[in-house]
Design an enzyme around this catalytic site. Structure first.
Site, PDB file in Angstrom:
ATOM      1  N   SER A  73      16.622  -0.590  -3.921  1.00 23.60           N
ATOM      2  CA  SER A  73      16.280   0.818  -4.246  1.00 23.60           C
ATOM      3  C   SER A  73      17.612   1.625  -4.249  1.00 23.60           C
ATOM      4  CB  SER A  73      15.289   1.343  -3.408  1.00 23.60           C
ATOM      5  OG  SER A  73      15.356   2.692  -3.758  1.00 23.60           O
ATOM      6  N   TYR A 129      12.258   3.380   4.481  1.00 15.59           N
ATOM      7  CA  TYR A 129      12.598   2.530   3.252  1.00 15.59           C
ATOM      8  C   TYR A 129      13.932   2.169   3.006  1.00 15.59           C
ATOM      9  CZ  TYR A 129      11.609   1.426  -1.567  1.00 15.59           C
ATOM     10  OH  TYR A 129      11.502   0.775  -2.746  1.00 15.59           O
ATOM     11  N   LYS A 141       4.841   7.909  -8.192  1.00 21.04           N
ATOM     12  CA  LYS A 141       6.162   8.787  -8.422  1.00 21.04           C
ATOM     13  C   LYS A 141       5.866   9.846  -9.244  1.00 21.04           C
ATOM     14  CE  LYS A 141       8.915   4.618  -6.739  1.00 21.04           C
ATOM     15  NZ  LYS A 141       9.975   3.936  -6.958  1.00 21.04           N
TER      16      LYS A 141
END
Length: 329
Positions: free
Chosen positions: A121, A152, A195
């Site tokens: 990511s 994360y 999102k």
């Protein structure tokens, strides 16, 4: 045996990207797809009866061995994650996804998998390079010195290192993509894990159906992001896995927009104008983030090209159709 006759494992197949990948592999004629997810089948975003669907907890070693048995290719898209509202409030849960990648890598090594894809990511990038809305697009080397998104981002950066060392030490062909804000139909649009594109579509659709005149926006609306449509994501990850690119690489759009501009686009699709109420205390992440695509253009001769306006139109229509029955439409 050609690639389409070999077993392909999609871990996280009940999720947004995983469901689209299974659908795309089927369209291409892959005949031995194994789809695995923790969620009950009824909660999968897309599920197909002609693939090997399994409900397994891939944070457990024995589940990873069962899932990987006989597979030539592994796509690891499995993680406990969501949008900024989720990852800022669930750091420990996000970190526990290291177990999935660790056990899948070890299973892939033990069982002789040929190629292994890990979905990383843009949250791995150092926070001090993302403090301005007029952000300089992030190059792959900007991940170090490391200061990623807490929780994360650290899980993803650790996963990247695991892939590197399994490649260097054990010869497992690993490929790593740093995804930048993937969106599209057949994904989360409510419940806390959605999102920004899906959340804004939902809020505008709700206002339109309910006769509301305002929507809430997290932050001041001037934070910037790029958003990649799912079709570009699918093409990019499969091209990367087939390539000889061993270092982590950005797969993301370079079309930078503010959240206010994102709202403008959704309002234009819906044919409405709404009052904007800004929640400055809400989770909003870094001030600015964009994908530098110099490396992917050089190594793969391609970059994501779907315009945000085009992808949002398709996403809005799908979410609209999911929500319409609630309002008797």
């Amino acid at each position: 045996m050609n690639d389409r006759e070999q077993r392909v494992l999609v871990a996280g197949a009940g999720g947004f990207i995983g469901g689209h990948l299974v659908a795309d592999l089927r369209r291409q004629g892959y005949r031995r797809v194994r789809a695995v997810d923790l969620k009950p089948f009824a909660e999968w975003y897309q599920r197909f009866d002609d693939v090997d669907n399994l409900q397994l907890d891939l944070s457990r070693r024995e589940a990873c061995l069962a899932a990987t048995e006989g597979a030539a290719t592994v796509y690891n898209l499995a993680a406990d994650m969501g949008g900024m509202g989720f990852i800022e409030s669930n750091k420990a849960l996000c970190m526990l996804s290291v177990l999935i990648n660790t056990h899948l890598l070890e299973s892939a090594r033990q069982l002789g998998v040929s190629r292994y894809f890990f979905s990383s990511s843009a949250c791995v990038y150092a926070a001090d390079k993302q403090t301005s809305a007029e952000v300089t697009a992030l190059k792959e080397e900007d991940a170090y010195p490391a200061m990623p998104e807490d929780g994360y981002g650290w899980e993803k950066l650790f996963g990247e290192r695991m892939c590197r060392h399994f490649r260097e030490d054990f010869g497992l062909a690993t490929r790593v993509a740093r995804f930048h804000n993937v969106y599209g139909p057949h994904g989360t649009f409510e419940g806390g894990r959605e999102k920004a594109p899906a959340a804004i579509c939902r809020k505008v659709i709700h206002a339109r159906f309910s006769g509301g005149s305002a929507i809430e926006i997290w932050g001041d609306g001037e934070q910037t992001r790029s958003f990649m449509y799912i079709d570009d994501c699918l093409h990019g990850m499969q091209s990367l896995l087939a390539s000889e690119v061993v270092e982590p690489i950005n797969i993301g759009s370079s079309q930078l927009v503010t959240i206010n501009q994102l709202v403008d686009m959704v309002e234009a699709i819906a044919g409405v104008r709404l009052e904007r109420r800004y929640d400055l205390a809400a989770p909003k992440g870094v001030r600015g983030r964009n994908s530098d695509n110099t490396l992917i253009r050089a190594r793969l001769g391609w970059e994501p090209a779907t315009r945000l306006e085009e992808g949002l139109e398709k996403t809005y229509r799908w979410i609209h159709d999911q929500m319409a029955p609630r309002y008797g439409r």
